[in-house]
Design a protein around this motif. Structure first.
Motif, short mmCIF file in Angstrom:
data_model
loop_
_atom_site.label_atom_id
_atom_site.label_comp_id
_atom_site.label_asym_id
_atom_site.label_seq_id
_atom_site.Cartn_x
_atom_site.Cartn_y
_atom_site.Cartn_z
N TYR A 244 0.86 -1.19 0.00
CA TYR A 244 0.00 0.00 0.00
C TYR A 244 0.89 1.23 0.00
O TYR A 244 1.80 1.35 0.82
CB TYR A 244 -0.92 0.02 1.22
N ARG A 245 0.63 2.11 -0.96
CA ARG A 245 1.35 3.38 -1.00
C ARG A 245 0.55 4.41 -0.23
O ARG A 245 -0.61 4.68 -0.55
CB ARG A 245 1.56 3.83 -2.44
N PHE A 246 1.18 5.03 0.79
CA PHE A 246 0.48 5.95 1.67
C PHE A 246 0.60 7.41 1.25
O PHE A 246 -0.30 8.21 1.53
CB PHE A 246 1.02 5.80 3.10
N THR A 247 1.72 7.78 0.64
CA THR A 247 1.91 9.18 0.25
C THR A 247 2.43 9.27 -1.18
O THR A 247 3.14 8.36 -1.64
CB THR A 247 2.93 9.88 1.19
N PRO A 248 2.09 10.40 -1.84
CA PRO A 248 1.12 11.42 -1.45
C PRO A 248 -0.29 10.85 -1.34
O PRO A 248 -0.60 9.83 -1.97
CB PRO A 248 1.21 12.45 -2.59
N SER A 249 -1.15 11.53 -0.60
CA SER A 249 -2.49 11.00 -0.37
C SER A 249 -3.31 10.90 -1.65
O SER A 249 -4.21 10.06 -1.75
CB SER A 249 -3.22 11.89 0.65
N ASP A 250 -3.01 11.74 -2.65
CA ASP A 250 -3.75 11.70 -3.91
C ASP A 250 -3.57 10.39 -4.65
O ASP A 250 -4.42 10.01 -5.47
CB ASP A 250 -3.31 12.85 -4.83
N VAL A 251 -2.46 9.69 -4.40
CA VAL A 251 -2.21 8.43 -5.09
C VAL A 251 -2.12 7.25 -4.12
O VAL A 251 -1.57 6.21 -4.46
CB VAL A 251 -0.93 8.51 -5.96
N ALA A 252 -2.65 7.42 -2.92
CA ALA A 252 -2.67 6.32 -1.95
C ALA A 252 -3.49 5.17 -2.52
O ALA A 252 -4.66 5.34 -2.86
CB ALA A 252 -3.25 6.79 -0.63
N THR A 253 -2.86 4.00 -2.63
CA THR A 253 -3.55 2.88 -3.28
C THR A 253 -2.83 1.57 -2.98
O THR A 253 -1.62 1.56 -2.77
CB THR A 253 -3.58 3.09 -4.81
N PRO A 254 -3.57 0.46 -2.95
CA PRO A 254 -2.93 -0.85 -2.78
C PRO A 254 -2.40 -1.39 -4.10
O PRO A 254 -2.80 -0.93 -5.18
CB PRO A 254 -4.07 -1.73 -2.25
N HIS A 255 -1.50 -2.36 -4.01
CA HIS A 255 -1.02 -3.06 -5.20
C HIS A 255 -0.63 -4.48 -4.80
O HIS A 255 -0.35 -4.75 -3.63
CB HIS A 255 0.16 -2.33 -5.84
N ILE A 256 -0.62 -5.36 -5.77
CA ILE A 256 -0.31 -6.77 -5.53
C ILE A 256 0.70 -7.23 -6.57
O ILE A 256 0.56 -6.94 -7.76
CB ILE A 256 -1.57 -7.64 -5.61
N SER A 257 1.71 -7.96 -6.12
CA SER A 257 2.70 -8.57 -7.01
C SER A 257 2.80 -10.05 -6.67
O SER A 257 2.80 -10.42 -5.49
CB SER A 257 4.07 -7.92 -6.85
N ALA A 258 2.88 -10.89 -7.69
CA ALA A 258 3.00 -12.33 -7.46
C ALA A 258 3.79 -12.95 -8.61
O ALA A 258 3.74 -12.47 -9.75
CB ALA A 258 1.63 -12.98 -7.35
N GLY A 259 4.52 -14.02 -8.29
CA GLY A 259 5.30 -14.66 -9.34
C GLY A 259 5.85 -15.99 -8.91
O GLY A 259 5.63 -16.45 -7.78
N ALA A 260 6.57 -16.62 -9.82
CA ALA A 260 7.16 -17.94 -9.58
C ALA A 260 8.51 -18.02 -10.25
O ALA A 260 8.76 -17.36 -11.27
CB ALA A 260 6.24 -19.03 -10.10
N GLU A 261 9.37 -18.85 -9.67
CA GLU A 261 10.68 -19.11 -10.23
C GLU A 261 10.90 -20.63 -10.27
O GLU A 261 10.71 -21.32 -9.27
CB GLU A 261 11.77 -18.47 -9.36
N TYR A 262 11.29 -21.12 -11.44
CA TYR A 262 11.60 -22.54 -11.60
C TYR A 262 13.09 -22.67 -11.89
O TYR A 262 13.61 -22.06 -12.82
CB TYR A 262 10.80 -23.14 -12.76
N ARG A 263 13.78 -23.47 -11.07
CA ARG A 263 15.23 -23.63 -11.23
C ARG A 263 15.58 -25.07 -11.57
O ARG A 263 14.99 -26.02 -11.05
CB ARG A 263 15.95 -23.25 -9.94
N VAL A 264 16.56 -25.20 -12.44
CA VAL A 264 17.18 -26.49 -12.74
C VAL A 264 18.57 -26.46 -12.13
O VAL A 264 19.41 -25.64 -12.52
CB VAL A 264 17.27 -26.74 -14.26
N LEU A 265 18.79 -27.36 -11.13
CA LEU A 265 19.98 -27.26 -10.29
C LEU A 265 20.04 -25.84 -9.74
O LEU A 265 19.02 -25.28 -9.34
CB LEU A 265 21.23 -27.65 -11.08
#
Length: 336
Positions: A244-265
């Protein structure tokens, strides 16, 4: 008049990172030093920007310093990243980052980082062309309180030079980050673990240009990760951040990031992810993908951002190169 011109330019400059070129939707006032909100490394960027609970990260100084004390994170490492920012929108913008860490012992670690954001050259009526630039220097410390739980603090110095427009000198500010990380093994499944983390970033003073004061981007994040090795050769890491971005108040908004990593050795990695943000608050949504190679401790990572066709972030990429020192003690990678 000069002060008015400077204020107008300043608003345009500091909001360029979030400019949207859709009909009826112009630049958004998002405060100062917005380069601090750009995901600074290719590995995390390829997983949608998630990283607050991600171990084995040379750029932990930007995501969560406390993750350094994961028992699976190597003794020391450093990485440089090059990001040609908004290259489809306007040429000349770029972000350069350098991050690294060192484990003093299994319970204590230090880290440092440097970010340099280069703006495109700007021509102003009645003024010479100017060359704005911003940078940040940071140092952090992490301490393990008890097995699996660590806390951290980071100090950041921010320097913002808008090109001496209207006689205004460069501005500066000091900010702090606080972080926490907890990791546990999953009993009955060898090598599998889960982790949670949090970060509060850019707690600090405002930046003042002439008589104008601008907020820093104060952001809070919590996140989690699951590390699952199928066998000694194959491994999958799932990560997610909620922020959640708190400042400035005009653009206060939540955000979500998600991902995956696949490794060989520990030599090859494929990554993918998604970042969800509110475009009307200056935070675009986009998909990400990337890959990585590790050979004798030398790491090369690449990430690509898939934004909408009208987004200034379309076709943005990141290239990271670094080195990691592996040793066979706690505080090192020993899965192979």
């Amino acid at each position: 008049m000069k002060r008015t011109l400077f204020a107008l330019f300043l608003v345009t400059t500091i909001t360029t990172l979030s400019a949207q070129e859709e009909e009826g939707f112009g630049p958004i006032q998002t405060g100062a030093a917005n380069f601090l909100t750009i995901t600074p490394d290719a590995r995390s960027a390829a997983m949608g920007g998630a990283g607050v609970a991600l171990a084995e990260n040379n750029h932990a100084v930007y995501h969560n310093v406390a993750t350094i004390l994961s028992e699976y994170t190597p003794k020391t490492g450093a990485t440089y990243t090059f990001i040609p920012w908004m290259r489809n929108y306007e040429s000349g913008y770029s972000l350069h980052t350098l991050g690294g860490y060192y484990k003093l012992d299994p319970k204590n670690a230090i880290t440092g980082g440097f970010r340099y954001y280069h703006y495109s050259t700007v021509g102003i009526v009645g003024e010479k062309s100017i060359h704005p630039k911003e940078l940040a220097v940071e140092a952090g410390y992490a301490r393990e309180l008890f097995t699996g739980l660590s806390l951290s603090a980071t100090m950041r110095y921010i320097y913002s030079d808008m090109g001496n427009l209207a006689g205004a000198s460069a501005a500066s500010a000091v900010a702090f980050d606080l972080g926490g990380f907890y990791q546990r093994n999953i009993s009955g499944v060898q090598g599998t673990n889960w982790s949670v983390g949090f970060q509060l970033s850019n707690l600090g003073s405002k930046i003042q240009y002439l008589d104008t004061k601008e907020d820093l981007p104060f952001v809070g994040k919590i996140g989690g990760a699951i590390d699952f090795p199928f066998n000694p050769m194959h491994r999958v890491i799932l990560v997610t951040d909620i922020g959640y971005r708190f400042t400035p108040s005009d653009v206060a908004t939540p955000h979500i990031s998600a991902g995956a990593e696949y490794r060989v050795l520990h030599y090859f990695a494929l990554r993918g992810g998604y970042h969800y943000g509110d475009k009307e608050k200056g935070d675009a949504s986009y998909a990400t993908a990337g890959a990585g190679i590790n050979c004798h401790g030398i790491n090369l990572d690449f990430a690509w951002l898939f934004a909408e066709s009208d987004s200034p972030l379309k076709n943005t990429f990141r290239l990271s190169v670094g080195y990691t020192l592996f040793k066979g003690k706690k505080g090192s990678y020993s899965r192979n």
